[in-house]
Design a protein around this motif. Structure first.
Motif, PDB file in Angstrom:
ATOM      1  N   GLY A 121       0.776  -1.224   0.000  1.00 16.04           N
ATOM      2  CA  GLY A 121       0.000   0.000   0.000  1.00 16.04           C
ATOM      3  C   GLY A 121       0.806   1.271   0.000  1.00 16.04           C
ATOM      4  N   LEU A 122       2.138   1.190   0.058  1.00 13.54           N
ATOM      5  CA  LEU A 122       2.940   2.415   0.092  1.00 13.54           C
ATOM      6  C   LEU A 122       3.068   3.050  -1.288  1.00 13.54           C
ATOM      7  CD1 LEU A 122       5.810   1.719   2.627  1.00 13.54           C
ATOM      8  CD2 LEU A 122       3.696   2.989   2.939  1.00 13.54           C
ATOM      9  N   ALA A 123       3.005   2.244  -2.323  1.00  7.62           N
ATOM     10  CA  ALA A 123       3.013   2.807  -3.682  1.00  7.62           C
ATOM     11  C   ALA A 123       1.583   3.008  -4.111  1.00  7.62           C
ATOM     12  CB  ALA A 123       3.718   1.844  -4.646  1.00  7.62           C
ATOM     13  N   ALA A 124       1.220   4.211  -4.432  1.00  2.00           N
ATOM     14  CA  ALA A 124      -0.189   4.549  -4.656  1.00  2.00           C
ATOM     15  C   ALA A 124      -0.701   3.975  -5.960  1.00  2.00           C
ATOM     16  CB  ALA A 124      -0.353   6.067  -4.668  1.00  2.00           C
ATOM     17  N   GLU A 125      -2.017   3.744  -5.998  1.00  2.83           N
ATOM     18  CA  GLU A 125      -2.660   3.345  -7.242  1.00  2.83           C
ATOM     19  C   GLU A 125      -2.395   4.420  -8.302  1.00  2.83           C
ATOM     20  OE1 GLU A 125      -4.191   0.713  -8.033  1.00  2.83           O
ATOM     21  OE2 GLU A 125      -4.625  -0.302  -6.138  1.00  2.83           O
ATOM     22  N   GLY A 126      -2.232   3.982  -9.522  1.00  3.30           N
ATOM     23  CA  GLY A 126      -1.983   4.934 -10.592  1.00  3.30           C
ATOM     24  C   GLY A 126      -0.515   5.210 -10.811  1.00  3.30           C
ATOM     25  N   SER A 127       0.367   4.496 -10.081  1.00  2.00           N
ATOM     26  CA  SER A 127       1.794   4.685 -10.304  1.00  2.00           C
ATOM     27  C   SER A 127       2.123   4.347 -11.756  1.00  2.00           C
ATOM     28  CB  SER A 127       2.605   3.767  -9.385  1.00  2.00           C
ATOM     29  OG  SER A 127       2.372   4.086  -8.037  1.00  2.00           O
ATOM     30  N   PRO A 128       3.084   5.033 -12.354  1.00  2.00           N
ATOM     31  CA  PRO A 128       3.393   4.777 -13.763  1.00  2.00           C
ATOM     32  C   PRO A 128       3.959   3.385 -13.971  1.00  2.00           C
ATOM     33  CG  PRO A 128       5.026   6.219 -12.751  1.00  2.00           C
ATOM     34  CD  PRO A 128       3.910   6.088 -11.763  1.00  2.00           C
ATOM     35  N   GLN A 129       3.677   2.836 -15.139  1.00  2.00           N
ATOM     36  CA  GLN A 129       4.201   1.514 -15.458  1.00  2.00           C
ATOM     37  C   GLN A 129       5.681   1.576 -15.817  1.00  2.00           C
ATOM     38  OE1 GLN A 129       1.708  -0.146 -18.473  1.00  2.00           O
ATOM     39  NE2 GLN A 129      -0.152   0.013 -17.255  1.00  2.00           N
ATOM     40  N   ILE A 130       6.149   2.728 -16.272  1.00  2.00           N
ATOM     41  CA  ILE A 130       7.556   2.921 -16.589  1.00  2.00           C
ATOM     42  C   ILE A 130       8.133   3.930 -15.604  1.00  2.00           C
ATOM     43  CG2 ILE A 130       9.232   3.641 -18.315  1.00  2.00           C
ATOM     44  CD1 ILE A 130       7.767   1.107 -19.061  1.00  2.00           C
ATOM     45  N   LEU A 131       9.186   3.540 -14.903  1.00  5.43           N
ATOM     46  CA  LEU A 131       9.850   4.412 -13.940  1.00  5.43           C
ATOM     47  C   LEU A 131      11.271   4.663 -14.424  1.00  5.43           C
ATOM     48  CD1 LEU A 131       8.759   2.550 -10.673  1.00  5.43           C
ATOM     49  CD2 LEU A 131       7.702   4.600 -11.651  1.00  5.43           C
ATOM     50  N   SER A 132      11.751   5.890 -14.245  1.00  2.94           N
ATOM     51  CA  SER A 132      13.113   6.198 -14.690  1.00  2.94           C
ATOM     52  C   SER A 132      13.816   7.084 -13.677  1.00  2.94           C
ATOM     53  CB  SER A 132      13.088   6.893 -16.061  1.00  2.94           C
ATOM     54  OG  SER A 132      12.423   8.143 -15.970  1.00  2.94           O
ATOM     55  N   ALA A 133      15.123   6.914 -13.618  1.00  5.45           N
ATOM     56  CA  ALA A 133      15.992   7.746 -12.779  1.00  5.45           C
ATOM     57  C   ALA A 133      17.362   7.749 -13.442  1.00  5.45           C
ATOM     58  CB  ALA A 133      16.077   7.212 -11.355  1.00  5.45           C
ATOM     59  N   GLY A 134      17.773   8.894 -13.981  1.00  6.78           N
ATOM     60  CA  GLY A 134      19.024   8.940 -14.716  1.00  6.78           C
ATOM     61  C   GLY A 134      18.947   8.024 -15.917  1.00  6.78           C
ATOM     62  N   ASP A 135      19.935   7.121 -16.032  1.00  2.40           N
ATOM     63  CA  ASP A 135      19.925   6.197 -17.167  1.00  2.40           C
ATOM     64  C   ASP A 135      19.321   4.846 -16.818  1.00  2.40           C
ATOM     65  OD1 ASP A 135      21.903   5.158 -15.569  1.00  2.40           O
ATOM     66  OD2 ASP A 135      23.458   5.106 -17.116  1.00  2.40           O
ATOM     67  N   VAL A 136      18.633   4.775 -15.668  1.00  2.36           N
ATOM     68  CA  VAL A 136      17.992   3.531 -15.227  1.00  2.36           C
ATOM     69  C   VAL A 136      16.500   3.607 -15.517  1.00  2.36           C
ATOM     70  CG1 VAL A 136      17.478   2.028 -13.275  1.00  2.36           C
ATOM     71  CG2 VAL A 136      19.709   3.148 -13.430  1.00  2.36           C
ATOM     72  N   VAL A 137      15.964   2.588 -16.183  1.00  9.22           N
ATOM     73  CA  VAL A 137      14.543   2.536 -16.523  1.00  9.22           C
ATOM     74  C   VAL A 137      13.985   1.196 -16.070  1.00  9.22           C
ATOM     75  CG1 VAL A 137      12.833   2.566 -18.377  1.00  9.22           C
ATOM     76  CG2 VAL A 137      14.859   4.036 -18.530  1.00  9.22           C
ATOM     77  N   LEU A 138      12.869   1.248 -15.320  1.00 14.49           N
ATOM     78  CA  LEU A 138      12.177   0.041 -14.890  1.00 14.49           C
ATOM     79  C   LEU A 138      10.833  -0.051 -15.596  1.00 14.49           C
ATOM     80  CD1 LEU A 138      12.684   0.008 -10.999  1.00 14.49           C
ATOM     81  CD2 LEU A 138      14.190  -0.910 -12.776  1.00 14.49           C
ATOM     82  N   ASN A 139      10.527  -1.231 -16.102  1.00 13.59           N
ATOM     83  CA  ASN A 139       9.197  -1.521 -16.633  1.00 13.59           C
ATOM     84  C   ASN A 139       8.489  -2.357 -15.578  1.00 13.59           C
ATOM     85  OD1 ASN A 139       6.984  -2.911 -17.920  1.00 13.59           O
ATOM     86  ND2 ASN A 139       7.849  -2.255 -19.882  1.00 13.59           N
ATOM     87  N   VAL A 140       7.515  -1.737 -14.886  1.00 18.81           N
ATOM     88  CA  VAL A 140       6.856  -2.400 -13.768  1.00 18.81           C
ATOM     89  C   VAL A 140       6.026  -3.589 -14.233  1.00 18.81           C
ATOM     90  CG1 VAL A 140       5.207  -2.085 -11.878  1.00 18.81           C
ATOM     91  CG2 VAL A 140       6.861  -0.284 -12.412  1.00 18.81           C
ATOM     92  N   ASP A 141       5.327  -3.436 -15.363  1.00 15.50           N
ATOM     93  CA  ASP A 141       4.524  -4.541 -15.898  1.00 15.50           C
ATOM     94  C   ASP A 141       5.384  -5.768 -16.189  1.00 15.50           C
ATOM     95  OD1 ASP A 141       2.020  -3.527 -15.751  1.00 15.50           O
ATOM     96  OD2 ASP A 141       1.882  -2.917 -17.844  1.00 15.50           O
ATOM     97  N   GLU A 142       6.484  -5.546 -16.873  1.00 17.03           N
ATOM     98  CA  GLU A 142       7.322  -6.658 -17.318  1.00 17.03           C
ATOM     99  C   GLU A 142       8.413  -7.013 -16.316  1.00 17.03           C
ATOM    100  OE1 GLU A 142       8.839  -5.630 -21.145  1.00 17.03           O
ATOM    101  OE2 GLU A 142       6.854  -5.413 -22.051  1.00 17.03           O
ATOM    102  N   ARG A 143       8.570  -6.164 -15.285  1.00 19.73           N
ATOM    103  CA  ARG A 143       9.592  -6.359 -14.248  1.00 19.73           C
ATOM    104  C   ARG A 143      10.978  -6.492 -14.873  1.00 19.73           C
ATOM    105  NH1 ARG A 143       7.914  -6.690  -9.321  1.00 19.73           N
ATOM    106  NH2 ARG A 143       9.832  -7.696  -8.606  1.00 19.73           N
ATOM    107  N   THR A 144      11.291  -5.545 -15.739  1.00 19.36           N
ATOM    108  CA  THR A 144      12.601  -5.507 -16.374  1.00 19.36           C
ATOM    109  C   THR A 144      13.308  -4.209 -16.018  1.00 19.36           C
ATOM    110  OG1 THR A 144      11.639  -4.559 -18.390  1.00 19.36           O
ATOM    111  CG2 THR A 144      11.909  -6.959 -18.310  1.00 19.36           C
ATOM    112  N   ALA A 145      14.629  -4.255 -16.050  1.00 18.57           N
ATOM    113  CA  ALA A 145      15.444  -3.083 -15.735  1.00 18.57           C
ATOM    114  C   ALA A 145      16.460  -2.858 -16.840  1.00 18.57           C
ATOM    115  CB  ALA A 145      16.159  -3.270 -14.398  1.00 18.57           C
ATOM    116  N   LEU A 146      16.653  -1.587 -17.211  1.00 19.24           N
ATOM    117  CA  LEU A 146      17.664  -1.199 -18.191  1.00 19.24           C
ATOM    118  C   LEU A 146      18.569  -0.145 -17.578  1.00 19.24           C
ATOM    119  CD1 LEU A 146      15.452  -0.689 -21.388  1.00 19.24           C
ATOM    120  CD2 LEU A 146      16.795  -2.718 -20.804  1.00 19.24           C
ATOM    121  N   ARG A 147      19.834  -0.238 -17.901  1.00 19.09           N
ATOM    122  CA  ARG A 147      20.780   0.828 -17.570  1.00 19.09           C
ATOM    123  C   ARG A 147      21.481   1.245 -18.849  1.00 19.09           C
ATOM    124  NH1 ARG A 147      26.473   0.745 -14.120  1.00 19.09           N
ATOM    125  NH2 ARG A 147      26.702   3.016 -14.017  1.00 19.09           N
ATOM    126  N   ALA A 148      21.320   2.509 -19.221  1.00 19.83           N
ATOM    127  CA  ALA A 148      21.877   3.022 -20.466  1.00 19.83           C
ATOM    128  C   ALA A 148      21.447   2.155 -21.645  1.00 19.83           C
ATOM    129  CB  ALA A 148      23.400   3.115 -20.374  1.00 19.83           C
TER     130      ALA A 148
END
Length: 241
Positions: free
Chosen positions: A138-165
């Motif tokens: 419950g700490l992450a609110a409903e409606g959180s984006p499916q794609i999260l990014s920080a710098g050159d790091v990208v997370l796909n929440v649906d697919e549970r994948t991570a990319l760096r650069a």
């Protein structure tokens, strides 16, 4: 009810763990060595695996590695080894949790409940936002984006994948959850207690070391700058990352 495999060479402890989890309503199989554990795992599907490190014939680390080559089943390493290098090795093999002997059976029970709850919520959730909300207690609110990014790091929440650069990075289930939670709330400082409760799903019982190890692994895989330490408080992903 879940089907659980426990590999433990101490007969009394194996019996205690089997009885504990059977009392919870689970179907439990015990193995006294690594060869038997792998044979049982190959014979039928399991919902969770607990492995002692110092198993005869094939040690727990090797069993963990063999299981991870074919399955993402929730996996807990149970061991008397408390050295940080051994714990890092276990997490490097994609274990989900780590319990150091001696331990309380009630703590093991709560960790098993939490791992099964996390894996079950993901399997049943229809979309990434719902999975994040369920998985983070419950700490992450409903409606959180499916794609999260920080710098050159990208997370796909649906697919549970991570990319760096742009390059894929393999994260454990727990590493992904910790990072996604903080990336969904950039700038917010999470105490170690809050991370344990949100990601593992049980109350804080002295697991700061466990959180530290996962953050160390994230920094090793994604760069030291991805997660900031707020001295004396906890961790965060910078708001402007």
């Amino acid at each position: 009810m879940a089907r659980i495999l426990i590999a433990e060479d101490e007969a009394d402890l194996l019996d205690a763990l089997v009885q504990l989890l059977e009392h919870e309503g689970h179907e439990v199989e015990g193995a006294a060595d690594g060869v038997d554990a792998l044979a049982r795992f190959a014979a039928r599907p399991f919902d969770l695996v607990m492995l002692d490190v110092m198993l005869p014939k094939i040690d727990g680390f090797a069993v963990c590695e063999a299981i991870r080559r074919q399955s993402a089943v929730p996996l807990v390493i149970v061991t008397a080894l408390s050295d940080e290098d051994d714990q890092l090795h276990g997490f490097g093999l994609l274990a989900d949790d780590y319990v150091t002997k001696p331990f309380s059976l009630s703590v093991v029970r709560e960790r098993v409940r939490a791992l099964l709850r996390r894996s079950g919520a993901r399997a049943q959730a229809p979309g990434g936002a719902a999975a994040v909300a369920d998985g983070f207690a419950g700490l992450a609110a409903e409606g959180s984006p499916q794609i999260l990014s920080a710098g050159d790091v990208v997370l796909n929440v649906d697919e549970r994948t991570a990319l760096r650069a742009g390059e894929p990075v393999e994260l454990t289930r727990t590493e992904f959850d910790i990072l996604a939670l903080m990336m969904a709330h950039k700038g917010r400082v999470f105490t170690r207690e809050a991370l344990v409760e949100a990601v593992w799903g049980y109350s804080y019982v002295g697991n700061a070391r466990m959180v530290n190890l996962h953050v160390m692994n994230l920094r090793r895989k994604l760069g030291a700058e991805v997660v900031e330490t707020v001295r004396g408080v906890g961790y965060r992903v910078a708001k402007d990352a």
